[in-house]
Design a protein around this motif. Structure first.
Motif, PDB file in Angstrom:
ATOM      1  N   ALA A   1      20.071   2.008   2.445  1.00 38.79           N
ATOM      2  CA  ALA A   1      21.010   2.279   1.728  1.00 38.79           C
ATOM      3  C   ALA A   1      20.752   3.496   0.536  1.00 38.79           C
ATOM      4  N   VAL A   2      21.824   4.251  -0.012  1.00 35.69           N
ATOM      5  CA  VAL A   2      21.477   5.362  -0.747  1.00 35.69           C
ATOM      6  C   VAL A   2      22.721   5.454  -1.650  1.00 35.69           C
ATOM      7  N   THR A   3      22.477   5.252  -2.961  1.00 36.14           N
ATOM      8  CA  THR A   3      23.399   5.192  -4.184  1.00 36.14           C
ATOM      9  C   THR A   3      23.449   6.706  -4.862  1.00 36.14           C
ATOM     10  N   THR A   4      24.343   7.407  -4.835  1.00 38.02           N
ATOM     11  CA  THR A   4      24.192   8.795  -5.749  1.00 38.02           C
ATOM     12  C   THR A   4      24.973   8.281  -7.104  1.00 38.02           C
ATOM     13  N   MET A   5      24.211   8.535  -8.209  1.00 39.50           N
ATOM     14  CA  MET A   5      24.633   8.255  -9.512  1.00 39.50           C
ATOM     15  C   MET A   5      25.404   9.420 -10.170  1.00 39.50           C
ATOM     16  N   SER A   6      26.277   9.059 -11.078  1.00 39.65           N
ATOM     17  CA  SER A   6      27.016  10.154 -11.807  1.00 39.65           C
ATOM     18  C   SER A   6      26.012  11.326 -12.472  1.00 39.65           C
ATOM     19  N   ASN A   7      24.886  11.102 -12.926  1.00 42.30           N
ATOM     20  CA  ASN A   7      24.100  12.128 -13.353  1.00 42.30           C
ATOM     21  C   ASN A   7      23.464  12.894 -12.428  1.00 42.30           C
ATOM     22  N   GLY A   8      23.528  12.600 -11.059  1.00 41.23           N
ATOM     23  CA  GLY A   8      23.048  13.305  -9.945  1.00 41.23           C
ATOM     24  C   GLY A   8      21.857  12.699  -9.411  1.00 41.23           C
ATOM     25  N   GLY A   9      21.275  11.565  -9.906  1.00 45.67           N
ATOM     26  CA  GLY A   9      20.073  10.814  -9.366  1.00 45.67           C
ATOM     27  C   GLY A   9      20.655  10.176  -8.196  1.00 45.67           C
ATOM     28  N   LYS A  10      19.592   9.459  -7.597  1.00 46.37           N
ATOM     29  CA  LYS A  10      19.684   8.584  -6.352  1.00 46.37           C
ATOM     30  C   LYS A  10      19.053   7.340  -6.462  1.00 46.37           C
ATOM     31  N   ILE A  11      19.533   6.180  -5.768  1.00 44.59           N
ATOM     32  CA  ILE A  11      18.825   5.116  -5.627  1.00 44.59           C
ATOM     33  C   ILE A  11      18.473   4.752  -4.317  1.00 44.59           C
ATOM     34  N   ALA A  12      17.418   4.616  -3.574  1.00 44.75           N
ATOM     35  CA  ALA A  12      17.207   4.426  -2.146  1.00 44.75           C
ATOM     36  C   ALA A  12      16.527   3.325  -2.149  1.00 44.75           C
ATOM     37  N   VAL A  13      17.286   2.434  -1.101  1.00 44.18           N
ATOM     38  CA  VAL A  13      16.903   0.825  -0.807  1.00 44.18           C
ATOM     39  C   VAL A  13      16.415   0.850   0.615  1.00 44.18           C
ATOM     40  N   TYR A  14      15.104   0.318   0.668  1.00 49.22           N
ATOM     41  CA  TYR A  14      14.468  -0.045   1.881  1.00 49.22           C
ATOM     42  C   TYR A  14      14.548  -1.505   2.150  1.00 49.22           C
TER      43      TYR A  14
ATOM     44  N   THR B   1      13.052  13.530  -8.165  1.00 52.09           N
ATOM     45  CA  THR B   1      11.584  13.115  -8.246  1.00 52.09           C
ATOM     46  C   THR B   1      11.812  11.676  -8.687  1.00 52.09           C
ATOM     47  N   LEU B   2      10.895  10.782  -8.283  1.00 51.35           N
ATOM     48  CA  LEU B   2      10.538   9.407  -8.237  1.00 51.35           C
ATOM     49  C   LEU B   2      10.326   9.123  -9.851  1.00 51.35           C
ATOM     50  N   VAL B   3      11.332   8.129 -10.402  1.00 45.09           N
ATOM     51  CA  VAL B   3      11.395   7.797 -11.594  1.00 45.09           C
ATOM     52  C   VAL B   3      10.685   6.407 -11.822  1.00 45.09           C
ATOM     53  N   ASP B   4      11.114   5.357 -10.923  1.00 41.83           N
ATOM     54  CA  ASP B   4      10.622   4.195 -10.884  1.00 41.83           C
ATOM     55  C   ASP B   4      10.991   3.489  -9.395  1.00 41.83           C
ATOM     56  N   TYR B   5      10.223   2.253  -9.187  1.00 39.51           N
ATOM     57  CA  TYR B   5      10.657   1.530  -8.018  1.00 39.51           C
ATOM     58  C   TYR B   5      10.395   0.001  -8.628  1.00 39.51           C
ATOM     59  N   THR B   6      11.190  -0.816  -7.653  1.00 36.64           N
ATOM     60  CA  THR B   6      11.019  -2.200  -7.675  1.00 36.64           C
ATOM     61  C   THR B   6      10.646  -2.900  -6.497  1.00 36.64           C
ATOM     62  N   THR B   7      10.057  -3.859  -6.020  1.00 34.13           N
ATOM     63  CA  THR B   7      10.133  -4.463  -5.090  1.00 34.13           C
ATOM     64  C   THR B   7      10.619  -6.145  -5.080  1.00 34.13           C
ATOM     65  N   ALA B   8      11.236  -6.817  -4.311  1.00 36.24           N
ATOM     66  CA  ALA B   8      11.898  -8.032  -4.258  1.00 36.24           C
ATOM     67  C   ALA B   8      11.468  -8.684  -2.782  1.00 36.24           C
TER      68      ALA B   8
ATOM     69  N   VAL C   1      12.691  -2.762  -1.243  1.00 37.76           N
ATOM     70  CA  VAL C   1      12.112  -1.799  -2.026  1.00 37.76           C
ATOM     71  C   VAL C   1      13.038  -1.036  -2.755  1.00 37.76           C
ATOM     72  N   THR C   2      13.317  -0.705  -3.771  1.00 37.78           N
ATOM     73  CA  THR C   2      14.425   0.048  -4.422  1.00 37.78           C
ATOM     74  C   THR C   2      13.513   1.227  -5.356  1.00 37.78           C
ATOM     75  N   MET C   3      14.054   2.332  -4.917  1.00 33.95           N
ATOM     76  CA  MET C   3      13.507   3.564  -5.716  1.00 33.95           C
ATOM     77  C   MET C   3      14.496   4.360  -6.360  1.00 33.95           C
ATOM     78  N   THR C   4      14.342   4.780  -7.655  1.00 33.99           N
ATOM     79  CA  THR C   4      15.447   5.426  -8.378  1.00 33.99           C
ATOM     80  C   THR C   4      14.767   7.049  -8.759  1.00 33.99           C
TER      81      THR C   4
ATOM     82  N   GLU D   1       0.973  -1.337   0.015  1.00 31.79           N
ATOM     83  CA  GLU D   1      -0.062  -0.051  -0.183  1.00 31.79           C
ATOM     84  C   GLU D   1       0.907   1.325  -0.025  1.00 31.79           C
ATOM     85  N   GLN D   2       2.061   1.221   0.740  1.00 32.89           N
ATOM     86  CA  GLN D   2       2.949   2.471   0.623  1.00 32.89           C
ATOM     87  C   GLN D   2       3.671   2.525  -0.365  1.00 32.89           C
ATOM     88  N   VAL D   3       3.877   1.424  -1.295  1.00 32.77           N
ATOM     89  CA  VAL D   3       4.587   1.482  -2.488  1.00 32.77           C
ATOM     90  C   VAL D   3       3.500   2.168  -3.626  1.00 32.77           C
ATOM     91  N   ALA D   4       2.269   1.505  -3.441  1.00 31.47           N
ATOM     92  CA  ALA D   4       1.306   2.004  -4.397  1.00 31.47           C
ATOM     93  C   ALA D   4       1.003   3.629  -4.174  1.00 31.47           C
TER      94      ALA D   4
END
Length: 122
Positions: free
Chosen positions: A53-66, A105-112, A96-99, A29-32
């Motif tokens: 975990a948070v990864t900062t990409m070379s283009n300035g974007g971030k990947i956040a992992v819960y 701004t949120l671009v995409d997310y995945t769950t595993a 849950v990984t969010m890009t 529900e939180q992801v939705a």
């Protein structure tokens, strides 16, 4: 490989400690409720807390992992002496990984989700 090693460590910990839970559990529900192209990184952190975990990409974007893990030893593990041979443990994890783009701004997310079972014995 990294996940396999983590799950093996979890199973070993379970065998010694009984049960555990760790991390931030993010529900479906939180992801939705997250809107691609609208929800910001700061809004996600305000809603869910700091990511594991948070990864900062070379283009300035971030990947956040819960990540969230829970597990427990099975009942046979507590049988004196025999537990060392017939005992075991099981555990579940969810991530849950969010890009986010450079603007935050949120671009995409995945769950595993995963499940692991560990048994003692010869």
């Amino acid at each position: 490989m990294r996940k396999v090693m983590l799950l093996a460590a979890v199973a070993a910990t379970l065998a010694l400690s009984g049960c555990f839970s760790s991390g931030t559990k993010v529900s479906d529900e939180q992801v939705a409720s997250l809107e691609k192209g609208k929800t910001t990184y700061d809004q996600v952190v305000a809603k869910l807390g700091k990511p594991q975990a948070v990864t900062t990409m070379s283009n300035g974007g971030k990947i956040a992992v819960y990540m969230f893990s829970k597990g427990s030893a099975n009942a046979a593990s507590y049988i004196p002496i025999a537990g060392a041979f017939v005992g075991g443990a099981s555990g579940d994890s969810r991530s849950v990984t969010m890009t986010f783009n450079a603007a935050g701004t949120l671009v995409d997310y995945t769950t595993a989700e995963s499940h692991v079972e560990s048994n003692h014995g010869l």
